[in-house]
Design an enzyme around this catalytic site. Structure first.
Site, short mmCIF file in Angstrom:
data_model
loop_
_atom_site.label_atom_id
_atom_site.label_comp_id
_atom_site.label_asym_id
_atom_site.label_seq_id
_atom_site.Cartn_x
_atom_site.Cartn_y
_atom_site.Cartn_z
N ASP A 1 0.96 -1.27 0.03
CA ASP A 1 -0.11 0.19 0.13
C ASP A 1 0.90 1.39 -0.03
OD1 ASP A 1 -2.05 -1.61 0.12
OD2 ASP A 1 -2.32 -1.48 2.38
N ARG A 2 0.50 2.39 -0.62
CA ARG A 2 1.17 3.47 -0.72
C ARG A 2 1.77 4.12 0.45
NH1 ARG A 2 -1.14 8.76 -3.98
NH2 ARG A 2 0.94 9.88 -4.04
#
Length: 239
Positions: free
Chosen positions: A56-57
């Site tokens: 995830d970012r």
């Protein structure tokens, strides 16, 4: 920023490389902002760049990438067969029931909202069964401590399956949301990311047959940890 990629590469061999991705960088092209694929293309001057699993970012840590098609195919198969061992560390809010646990909750992702929900298999209505996929995470407690938000723990999480948001949702499902994870219930003032880091990966190189183990220590600062822990107030390391 392509020059930054060079400092993020922690291992490289025969068509594969491991990058210690900072929080805030996308794994693949998507929404606005830097991503590993475009940065690697600019750095290597090559079009064949594949991210073999995503973070995830706002999650940091090790990401395996391929610069050749043969290695990309072979490692994709290895992931699918469960032959790649990944281990994460996370700071969670709450008191784990034991020092080792297995979370088997099924997951359903709402693509429009980019949110995942978890349900125990026996609680899923038959009418919704097809929406969910099975998922398993093994968790080991490394340390328990008192914190400004209450009780907390440092845990190691090993995803047996590789679902979107799996570790974040699974830990929240058992009452142990990751500190700093606003999406799944543990917003903490002063933190703009979940304290989740992909720390270790183990696999066999498909070309050289080398047994690879790489560790990238968690990046959160000692100052951040000090703001969470009340030092000397019931802190202990799990055995």
């Amino acid at each position: 920023m392509s020059d930054d990629l060079a400092s993020w590469i922690v291992w490289q061999s025969e068509g594969l490389l491991l990058v210690d991705k900072p929080a805030g960088v996308l794994s693949q092209p998507g929404t606005e902002g830097p991503n590993l694929v475009d940065l690697a293309k600019a750095h290597f001057g090559a079009d064949t760049i594949a991210v073999l699993h995503r973070l995830d970012r706002n999650v940091s840590g090790l990401v395996l990438m391929a610069t050749r098609k043969a290695e990309a195919r072979a490692m994709s198969d290895a992931f699918a067969e469960g032959e790649v061992d990944r281990r994460y560390v996370a700071v969670v809010r709450g008191t784990p029931a034991s020092d080792a646990l297995v979370i088997d909750a099924w997951l359903d992702k709402d693509e429009s909202r980019n949110v995942v929900r978890a349900r125990d298999a026996e609680s899923i209505p038959a009418s919704e069964r097809e929406l969910f996929v099975p998922a398993r995470t093994e968790v080991r407690v490394r340390e328990r401590f008192s914190a400004l938000f209450g009780r907390g723990a440092l845990v190691e999480a090993r995803p047996i399956t590789g679902r979107s948001h799996q570790i974040r949702v699974h830990l929240a499902h058992v009452g142990l949301p990751i500190v700093g994870d606003a999406k799944y219930g543990a917003r903490v003032r002063g933190l703009d990311r979940p304290l989740l880091h992909a720390r270790e990966i183990r696999f066999v190189h498909p070309t050289t047959e080398e047994k690879v183990t790489v560790i990238a220590p968690e990046p959160w600062s000692s100052a951040q940890v000090r703001t969470l822990k009340k030092l000397g107030h019931g802190s202990r390391t799990a055995r």
